[in-house]
Scaffold this active site. Structure first.
Site, PDB file in Angstrom:
ATOM      1  N   SER A  24      58.087 -41.333-104.453  1.00 36.78           N
ATOM      2  CA  SER A  24      58.605 -40.074-105.001  1.00 36.78           C
ATOM      3  C   SER A  24      59.106 -39.143-103.901  1.00 36.78           C
ATOM      4  O   SER A  24      59.543 -38.038-104.168  1.00 36.78           O
ATOM      5  CB  SER A  24      57.503 -39.376-105.803  1.00 36.78           C
ATOM      6  N   ASN A 111      45.380 -36.183-106.564  1.00 37.01           N
ATOM      7  CA  ASN A 111      45.526 -35.689-107.942  1.00 37.01           C
ATOM      8  C   ASN A 111      45.420 -34.166-108.033  1.00 37.01           C
ATOM      9  O   ASN A 111      46.216 -33.535-108.715  1.00 37.01           O
ATOM     10  CB  ASN A 111      44.492 -36.356-108.852  1.00 37.01           C
ATOM     11  N   THR A 156      79.373 -12.296-139.396  1.00 38.19           N
ATOM     12  CA  THR A 156      78.378 -13.245-139.892  1.00 38.19           C
ATOM     13  C   THR A 156      79.198 -14.432-140.374  1.00 38.19           C
ATOM     14  O   THR A 156      80.321 -14.242-140.848  1.00 38.19           O
ATOM     15  CB  THR A 156      77.538 -12.670-141.050  1.00 38.19           C
ATOM     16  N   HIS A 157      78.698 -15.621-140.214  1.00 41.58           N
ATOM     17  CA  HIS A 157      79.471 -16.844-140.506  1.00 41.58           C
ATOM     18  C   HIS A 157      80.784 -16.861-139.714  1.00 41.58           C
ATOM     19  O   HIS A 157      81.743 -17.490-140.120  1.00 41.58           O
ATOM     20  CB  HIS A 157      79.779 -16.980-142.000  1.00 41.58           C
ATOM     21  N   LYS A 284      97.733 -20.765-118.302  1.00 37.03           N
ATOM     22  CA  LYS A 284      96.326 -20.875-118.661  1.00 37.03           C
ATOM     23  C   LYS A 284      95.376 -20.158-117.715  1.00 37.03           C
ATOM     24  O   LYS A 284      95.575 -20.128-116.507  1.00 37.03           O
ATOM     25  CB  LYS A 284      95.917 -22.349-118.692  1.00 37.03           C
ATOM     26  N   ASN A 286      91.298 -20.443-117.788  1.00 34.14           N
ATOM     27  CA  ASN A 286      90.232 -21.094-118.558  1.00 34.14           C
ATOM     28  C   ASN A 286      88.845 -20.567-118.204  1.00 34.14           C
ATOM     29  O   ASN A 286      88.557 -20.311-117.037  1.00 34.14           O
ATOM     30  CB  ASN A 286      90.272 -22.608-118.323  1.00 34.14           C
ATOM     31  N   TYR A 318      44.307 -38.321-114.647  1.00 28.96           N
ATOM     32  CA  TYR A 318      45.620 -38.554-114.049  1.00 28.96           C
ATOM     33  C   TYR A 318      46.143 -39.954-114.356  1.00 28.96           C
ATOM     34  O   TYR A 318      45.412 -40.931-114.316  1.00 28.96           O
ATOM     35  CB  TYR A 318      45.543 -38.366-112.527  1.00 28.96           C
ATOM     36  N   GLN A 323      53.928 -38.311-112.309  1.00 27.46           N
ATOM     37  CA  GLN A 323      54.846 -38.136-111.189  1.00 27.46           C
ATOM     38  C   GLN A 323      56.259 -37.815-111.697  1.00 27.46           C
ATOM     39  O   GLN A 323      57.063 -37.230-110.975  1.00 27.46           O
ATOM     40  CB  GLN A 323      54.853 -39.417-110.338  1.00 27.46           C
ATOM     41  N   LYS A 326      58.317 -33.986-111.924  1.00 27.53           N
ATOM     42  CA  LYS A 326      58.982 -33.139-110.927  1.00 27.53           C
ATOM     43  C   LYS A 326      60.487 -33.068-111.047  1.00 27.53           C
ATOM     44  O   LYS A 326      61.082 -31.989-111.006  1.00 27.53           O
ATOM     45  CB  LYS A 326      58.580 -33.596-109.532  1.00 27.53           C
TER      46      LYS A 326
HETATM   47  N1  ARG Z   1      53.065 -38.597-106.008  1.00 26.66           N
HETATM   48  C1  ARG Z   1      52.021 -38.441-106.956  1.00 26.66           C
HETATM   49  C2  ARG Z   1      52.472 -37.555-108.106  1.00 26.66           C
HETATM   50  O1  ARG Z   1      53.445 -36.896-107.964  1.00 26.66           O
HETATM   51  C3  ARG Z   1      50.825 -37.825-106.303  1.00 26.66           C
HETATM   52  C4  ARG Z   1      49.540 -38.113-106.972  1.00 26.66           C
HETATM   53  C5  ARG Z   1      49.214 -39.550-106.819  1.00 26.66           C
HETATM   54  N2  ARG Z   1      47.859 -39.850-107.183  1.00 26.66           N
HETATM   55  C6  ARG Z   1      47.476 -41.068-107.415  1.00 26.66           C
HETATM   56  N3  ARG Z   1      46.264 -41.240-107.761  1.00 26.66           N
HETATM   57  N4  ARG Z   1      48.274 -42.097-107.352  1.00 26.66           N
HETATM   58  O2  ARG Z   1      51.908 -37.542-109.178  1.00 26.66           O
END
Ligand code: ARG
Length: 461
Positions: A24, A111, A156-157, A284, A286, A318, A323, A326
């Site tokens: 990630s 976590n 309206t409408h 134009k 736009n 968890y 993940q 994000k």
């Molecule tokens: N990169 C992970 C996330 O964004 C971090 C947590 C990972 N924890 C684990 N037990 N694998 O969630």
């Protein structure tokens, strides 16, 4: 080679495709500042509670600050093998300070680490959105003040309904963005708890002080349940839902701007800095920025549904699924920031064509309700009957292709004998608007009261 963090139990490293699906770092590197802040607060607490030595804490903090500088100056080598931002930072810390680095992760897990990092990031973003919303509201307040008495058709409408003022229309958006702002404030209040110290899921036997780390990181207090602390992504979902509602408001405004700026409406003209031309049609201009605001709403809404769907089947605590929280939030945040900035610019810069608005306000029999109200007020007709009489007047005017105010007194009296010349006073759009003095109505006096209310409220928001 097996992993440096958990190699003890592993004979070989991951398949390339495993690394590709698992890593990630390409997106969670955005959390570097929060990750380092969290780690510094954690190691200071570890030293203060006697869990690690003072010297180790100093080495760790010093190393982390070096890493912060490396990342900010672009000198940091991010590695996909190290999966995520947490392990990238920790591995570099080991390179910099040696074995002491291994003590940082005492009484902590990735976590709770990722949970605290992400909360810190979302909280900062909430504050950015709050500031942007305030900026947009202020621009609307200025435009509303300028146009508290500028008459335009209300719809309206999308059919001409009754005259309103442009200031009143602006203040409708102030209400919407004001609610968005209050949703942001509520959400910050709710998410202002630190999950750090929940460890993997069950808490820890080390004598940590979660109140201290919470305070050090600017949270009101620590979260109360360790399982929930590492499973909860409500704060991200709330961000996305608030972002979606706000984007939806922006999109409705964008749609109105697109309509208003057509040559057919001509209510507004966008400034050159917020429009584009055509490569083939020289005439134009736009409203691309407005169209893109409208379109990007789809993206933000999509992220909300995306993360809701990720979360819906997850057992506690968890799971790696989380993940996926994000990218959704990062992209929605970046998109929303851009949308708010573009709209603030557009609304601030656009030219309002008062003549075109006023002319349109007078067409489409927009004062028919005023006529009916006059019949009720002056002749004591029941509203339903007044509605019927007015309908006949509209039909007559329509047949003659004239406005209601262009009918003669004789023509009106043929429809209802009680009508007097006094009725013509309510047929002008100005008087129509002026008469709407009920609380929250479109009369300029009411619009100014609304502006007053929000000017005071926004100064404290
Ligand atoms: N990169 C992970 C996330 O964004 C971090 C947590 C990972 N924890 C684990 N037990 N694998 O969630």
């Amino acid at each position: 080679a097996s992993n440096a963090m958990w190699g003890g139990r592993f004979a070989s490293g991951p398949a390339a495709i495993m690394e590709a699906i698992n890593a990630s770092i390409d997106f969670d590197r955005k959390l570097y500042a929060q990750d380092i802040r969290g780690s510094i607060a954690h190691c200071e607490m570890l030293a203060e509670t006697g869990i690690i030595e003072e010297q180790d804490q100093e080495k760790i903090a010093h190393g982390l600050n070096t890493i912060l500088k490396e990342i900010e100056s672009g000198d940091f080598q991010f590695s996909k093998q190290l999966e995520d931002i947490h392990m990238n930072v920790e591995a570099r810390l080991a390179e910099l300070i040696g074995p002491a680095a291994g003590r940082l992760h005492t009484a902590r897990s990735r976590n709770d680490q990722v949970a605290v990092d992400f909360r810190l990031w979302v909280k900062d973003e909430f504050h950015r959105v709050a500031e942007a919303l305030k900026g947009l509201i202020e621009v609307f307040l200025t435009r509303a003040e300028e146009h508290a008495a500028t008459v335009m058709p209300g719809f309206t409408h999308m059919q001409t309904a009754q005259p309103v003022t442009f200031g009143h229309h602006c203040m409708a958006y102030v209400e919407m963005f004001g609610r968005d702002l209050s949703r942001v404030r509520d959400a910050i209040e709710r998410m202002d708890e630190s999950p750090l110290g929940a460890a993997a899921l069950a808490g820890t036997g080390f004598p940590i002080d979660r109140f201290r780390t919470a305070r050090a990181l600017g949270f009101r207090e620590p979260t109360r349940n360790s399982l929930d602390s590492v499973s909860d992504r409500d704060f991200a979902l709330e961000f996305l839902s608030i972002a979606s509602i706000c984007a939806t408001h922006l999109s409705r405004l964008a749609e109105e701007i697109v309509i208003w700026s057509t040559p057919q409406f001509g209510f507004i003209r966008l400034s050159d800095s917020f429009s584009t031309g055509s490569s083939i049609m020289p005439q134009k201009k736009n409203p691309d920025a407005a169209e893109l605001v409208r379109a990007k709403t789809g993206r933000v809404n999509g992220h909300l549904i995306g993360l809701l769907t990720v979360m819906k089947g997850l057992p506690l605590a968890y799971s790696k699924d989380m993940q996926e929280d994000k990218e959704a939030v990062f992209d929605a945040a970046e998109t929303l920031d851009l949308m708010l900035a573009a709209m603030t610019g557009m609304v601030g810069d656009m030219t309002v064509n008062e003549q075109a608005m006023q002319k349109a306000a007078g067409s489409g029999y927009s004062t028919a309700t005023d006529l009916a109200d006059w019949l009720v007020r002056t002749l004591g007709l029941p509203f339903r009957e007044a509605h019927h009489v007015t309908g006949r007047a509209v039909a007559l005017a329509e047949g003659k292709k004239v406005g209601l105010e262009e009918l003669t007194l004789e023509e009106l009296q043929a429809i209802h004998p009680g009508i007097t010349t006094d009725i013509f006073s309510v047929l002008s759009v100005q008087n129509s608007v002026k008469s709407r003095t009920s609380f929250g109505g479109t009369a300029p006096t009411e619009v100014r009261r609304q502006i007053d209310y929000w000017t005071k409220r926004i100064a404290k928001a």
